[in-house]
Design a protein around this motif. Sequence first.
Motif, PDB file in Angstrom:
ATOM      1  N   ILE A   1       0.838  -1.194   0.000  1.00 16.42           N
ATOM      2  CA  ILE A   1       0.000   0.000   0.000  1.00 16.42           C
ATOM      3  C   ILE A   1       0.873   1.244   0.000  1.00 16.42           C
ATOM      4  CG2 ILE A   1      -1.626   1.369   1.370  1.00 16.42           C
ATOM      5  CD1 ILE A   1      -2.905  -1.247   2.274  1.00 16.42           C
ATOM      6  N   VAL A   2       0.563   2.179  -0.888  1.00 18.30           N
ATOM      7  CA  VAL A   2       1.221   3.482  -0.912  1.00 18.30           C
ATOM      8  C   VAL A   2       0.134   4.555  -0.956  1.00 18.30           C
ATOM      9  CG1 VAL A   2       3.340   2.671  -2.022  1.00 18.30           C
ATOM     10  CG2 VAL A   2       1.438   3.469  -3.437  1.00 18.30           C
ATOM     11  N   SER A   3       0.466   5.749  -0.479  1.00 12.94           N
ATOM     12  CA  SER A   3      -0.514   6.826  -0.480  1.00 12.94           C
ATOM     13  C   SER A   3       0.181   8.154  -0.338  1.00 12.94           C
ATOM     14  CB  SER A   3      -1.512   6.644   0.672  1.00 12.94           C
ATOM     15  OG  SER A   3      -0.914   6.981   1.903  1.00 12.94           O
ATOM     16  N   SER A   4      -0.574   9.210  -0.587  1.00 13.02           N
ATOM     17  CA  SER A   4      -0.126  10.549  -0.214  1.00 13.02           C
ATOM     18  C   SER A   4      -0.253  10.690   1.300  1.00 13.02           C
ATOM     19  CB  SER A   4      -0.952  11.604  -0.949  1.00 13.02           C
ATOM     20  OG  SER A   4      -2.333  11.413  -0.698  1.00 13.02           O
ATOM     21  N   PRO A   5       0.439  11.659   1.912  1.00 13.03           N
ATOM     22  CA  PRO A   5       0.427  11.767   3.378  1.00 13.03           C
ATOM     23  C   PRO A   5      -0.930  12.104   3.981  1.00 13.03           C
ATOM     24  CG  PRO A   5       2.255  13.016   2.430  1.00 13.03           C
ATOM     25  CD  PRO A   5       1.372  12.623   1.290  1.00 13.03           C
ATOM     26  N   ASN A   6      -1.851  12.624   3.189  1.00 15.36           N
ATOM     27  CA  ASN A   6      -3.113  13.117   3.734  1.00 15.36           C
ATOM     28  C   ASN A   6      -4.266  12.120   3.646  1.00 15.36           C
ATOM     29  OD1 ASN A   6      -3.168  13.252   0.965  1.00 15.36           O
ATOM     30  ND2 ASN A   6      -3.980  15.347   0.848  1.00 15.36           N
ATOM     31  N   ILE A   7      -3.961  10.857   3.373  1.00 12.30           N
ATOM     32  CA  ILE A   7      -5.018   9.849   3.302  1.00 12.30           C
ATOM     33  C   ILE A   7      -4.457   8.534   3.818  1.00 12.30           C
ATOM     34  CG2 ILE A   7      -4.501   9.151   0.919  1.00 12.30           C
ATOM     35  CD1 ILE A   7      -7.536   8.888   0.463  1.00 12.30           C
ATOM     36  N   SER A   8      -5.297   7.769   4.541  1.00 16.22           N
ATOM     37  CA  SER A   8      -4.832   6.483   5.065  1.00 16.22           C
ATOM     38  C   SER A   8      -5.996   5.511   5.150  1.00 16.22           C
ATOM     39  CB  SER A   8      -4.196   6.655   6.448  1.00 16.22           C
ATOM     40  OG  SER A   8      -5.136   7.175   7.371  1.00 16.22           O
ATOM     41  N   GLN A   9      -5.660   4.238   5.106  1.00 19.34           N
ATOM     42  CA  GLN A   9      -6.650   3.182   5.274  1.00 19.34           C
ATOM     43  C   GLN A   9      -6.875   2.954   6.763  1.00 19.34           C
ATOM     44  OE1 GLN A   9      -5.383  -0.869   4.631  1.00 19.34           O
ATOM     45  NE2 GLN A   9      -7.248  -1.345   3.484  1.00 19.34           N
ATOM     46  N   ILE A  10      -8.141   2.918   7.174  1.00 23.75           N
ATOM     47  CA  ILE A  10      -8.436   2.681   8.583  1.00 23.75           C
ATOM     48  C   ILE A  10      -9.144   1.345   8.805  1.00 23.75           C
ATOM     49  CG2 ILE A  10      -8.464   5.114   9.211  1.00 23.75           C
ATOM     50  CD1 ILE A  10     -11.540   4.998   9.142  1.00 23.75           C
ATOM     51  N   ALA A  11      -9.619   0.691   7.728  1.00 26.10           N
ATOM     52  CA  ALA A  11     -10.260  -0.615   7.881  1.00 26.10           C
ATOM     53  C   ALA A  11     -10.341  -1.318   6.537  1.00 26.10           C
ATOM     54  CB  ALA A  11     -11.656  -0.480   8.483  1.00 26.10           C
ATOM     55  N   ASN A  12     -10.380  -2.629   6.604  1.00 27.07           N
ATOM     56  CA  ASN A  12     -10.633  -3.467   5.428  1.00 27.07           C
ATOM     57  C   ASN A  12     -11.359  -4.714   5.892  1.00 27.07           C
ATOM     58  OD1 ASN A  12      -9.325  -6.138   4.004  1.00 27.07           O
ATOM     59  ND2 ASN A  12     -10.004  -4.614   2.516  1.00 27.07           N
ATOM     60  N   ILE A  13     -12.401  -5.093   5.160  1.00 28.12           N
ATOM     61  CA  ILE A  13     -13.049  -6.382   5.382  1.00 28.12           C
ATOM     62  C   ILE A  13     -12.918  -7.182   4.089  1.00 28.12           C
ATOM     63  CG2 ILE A  13     -15.167  -7.624   5.891  1.00 28.12           C
ATOM     64  CD1 ILE A  13     -16.066  -5.458   7.638  1.00 28.12           C
ATOM     65  N   PRO A  14     -12.137  -8.252   4.095  1.00 24.02           N
ATOM     66  CA  PRO A  14     -11.991  -9.073   2.884  1.00 24.02           C
ATOM     67  C   PRO A  14     -13.326  -9.698   2.482  1.00 24.02           C
ATOM     68  CG  PRO A  14     -10.307  -9.608   4.521  1.00 24.02           C
ATOM     69  CD  PRO A  14     -11.325  -8.749   5.213  1.00 24.02           C
ATOM     70  N   LYS A  15     -13.439 -10.081   1.215  1.00 22.82           N
ATOM     71  CA  LYS A  15     -14.623 -10.797   0.750  1.00 22.82           C
ATOM     72  C   LYS A  15     -14.766 -12.100   1.529  1.00 22.82           C
ATOM     73  CE  LYS A  15     -13.596 -11.067  -3.660  1.00 22.82           C
ATOM     74  NZ  LYS A  15     -13.743 -11.288  -5.120  1.00 22.82           N
ATOM     75  N   GLN A  16     -16.017 -12.406   1.901  1.00 25.18           N
ATOM     76  CA  GLN A  16     -16.316 -13.606   2.671  1.00 25.18           C
ATOM     77  C   GLN A  16     -17.046 -14.625   1.800  1.00 25.18           C
ATOM     78  OE1 GLN A  16     -15.281 -13.611   6.161  1.00 25.18           O
ATOM     79  NE2 GLN A  16     -14.236 -11.883   5.195  1.00 25.18           N
ATOM     80  N   ALA A  17     -16.879 -15.898   2.122  1.00 23.73           N
ATOM     81  CA  ALA A  17     -17.599 -16.960   1.412  1.00 23.73           C
ATOM     82  C   ALA A  17     -19.108 -16.686   1.501  1.00 23.73           C
ATOM     83  CB  ALA A  17     -17.277 -18.311   2.040  1.00 23.73           C
ATOM     84  N   PRO A  18     -19.845 -16.899   0.423  1.00 28.08           N
ATOM     85  CA  PRO A  18     -19.429 -17.513  -0.846  1.00 28.08           C
ATOM     86  C   PRO A  18     -18.923 -16.506  -1.882  1.00 28.08           C
ATOM     87  CG  PRO A  18     -21.783 -17.192  -0.875  1.00 28.08           C
ATOM     88  CD  PRO A  18     -21.308 -16.666   0.450  1.00 28.08           C
ATOM     89  N   PHE A  19     -18.636 -15.278  -1.460  1.00 30.22           N
ATOM     90  CA  PHE A  19     -18.217 -14.240  -2.400  1.00 30.22           C
ATOM     91  C   PHE A  19     -16.692 -14.079  -2.434  1.00 30.22           C
ATOM     92  CE2 PHE A  19     -22.423 -12.092  -1.049  1.00 30.22           C
ATOM     93  CZ  PHE A  19     -23.141 -12.879  -1.938  1.00 30.22           C
ATOM     94  N   ASN A  20     -15.956 -15.064  -1.991  1.00 32.74           N
ATOM     95  CA  ASN A  20     -14.515 -14.907  -1.846  1.00 32.74           C
ATOM     96  C   ASN A  20     -13.722 -15.549  -2.977  1.00 32.74           C
ATOM     97  OD1 ASN A  20     -15.241 -17.478  -1.046  1.00 32.74           O
ATOM     98  ND2 ASN A  20     -13.754 -17.593   0.628  1.00 32.74           N
TER      99      ASN A  20
END
Length: 475
Positions: free
Chosen positions: A43-62
């Motif tokens: 993951i790369v970004s500019s200094p003014n934005i960041s990831q605060i959460a991620n939920i991976p795809k869950q079965a059966p959509f994974n």
Amino acid sequence: MTRSSRTRRVFSVLAAAAVATVTAVAAPAATAQSNAIPPVDAIVSSPNISQIANIPKQAPFNTQSAFGTDIAFTKGHAIVGNYDGFVIYDVKNPRKPEIVSQVLCPGSQNDVSVSGNLLFLSTDTPRSDDSCTSQPKPGQDPTAWEGIKVFDISDLAHPKYVSAVRTDCGSHTHTLLPDEASKSLYLYISSYAPAPELPHCQPPHDKVSIVKIPTDDPAKAALVATPVLFPDGGNVGGTNPDGTRRSATTGCHDLTSYPDKNLMAGACMGDGVLIDISDRLKPRVIERVQDNVNFAFWHSATFNNEGTKVIFTDELGGGGLATCLPKFGPNRGADGIYDITGSGDDRKLEFRSYFKIPRENAATENCVAHNGSLIPVQGRDIMVQAWYQGGVSVWDFTDSANPQEIAFWERGPLSATQNITGGSWSAYYYNGYIYSSDIQKGLDVLDLRDRRTNPAKGVRFDEFNPQTQPHYGRR
């Protein structure tokens, strides 16, 4: 994503039950110091934005072919389409989103919109019937079904299937337009790619399909009009100066309504259009433009808040091509910025400039302009936008002729050796945060902290459908 690039997958049951919370809070993103392509998944970004959460795809959509698609928002929840159904997330705490329910209902693209206790789902692959247990069928089969489905989501943990309406050529995308006078909703269905051998998708197909849903009896949803937007057939297609193909117009890919302005903008394959929707059942094209030099496929549209500009996107390569490479230059697979000049039926779309993310991507990364929305800052025109594996870009087009990127966030390629379709399908700003539906990685939540966008932190919408633009701030 264009119709020709769709994948197909089958599940045979309907699942709509609460599931366990699955939240993965991301580590802080590294700040990009150069245009170097990051390693796989980095993951790369500019200094003014960041990831605060991620939920991976869950079965059966994974699975890899279960693409995550568009997003609609209601009551602090994000509803995310998937080629195999849809997922409802509780995002009232953006740092700890939770999966509330998953509904298995195959039929790409499964674009979504929401109004009150109703959810609408687009089906754009031929199916054996209109149920969520349908099987794929050849489009040549006269019994094959495509169209729009209606769900009751009064209990977000247990959505209920209500009804469905067949529409010609299916429903690739749809756009919601309320009609308070009749206590009804209208859905403008965008579909395209007719062929003589398809009994429910016959050429010419230069129209939209309008479905009416009585809000007090959604089971009576019905097709009520099929207005023709291109009586002359639209753009005939052809070859652009650099040798790439330009799509002919055989319908629209995406429509964006602006109810407060009685306007709609249409991205219609080979044409960009401005539509008067004062009469909801009789939309009138009042302006139409083409770009037969740089655009290949007019994909989507976004108004600015004042309704004086339209951003049209060009989905060069149908969403599966790596177009963020030097050989495509800054104007291909980009956004086109148009000012709306004049008034009434004399309004014109005047081209001002192109915008494309300024970072080179890997040859294995599908990357092109895709879905986005305004960041609600009074007095400025700022947009957040998905670029598939090009990531999420925030850019300012207050000066239409000189757009500037002000923030970005992205992952490195999914693979160093092959082009696997992935990345951010849709990136939208909702109640202070950016929500990105990643085709392969699930739901990402991003926190944008910038003096130019900070005023948006206080703007709240109970309900938000990006293709039905709200007006914010002073009138």
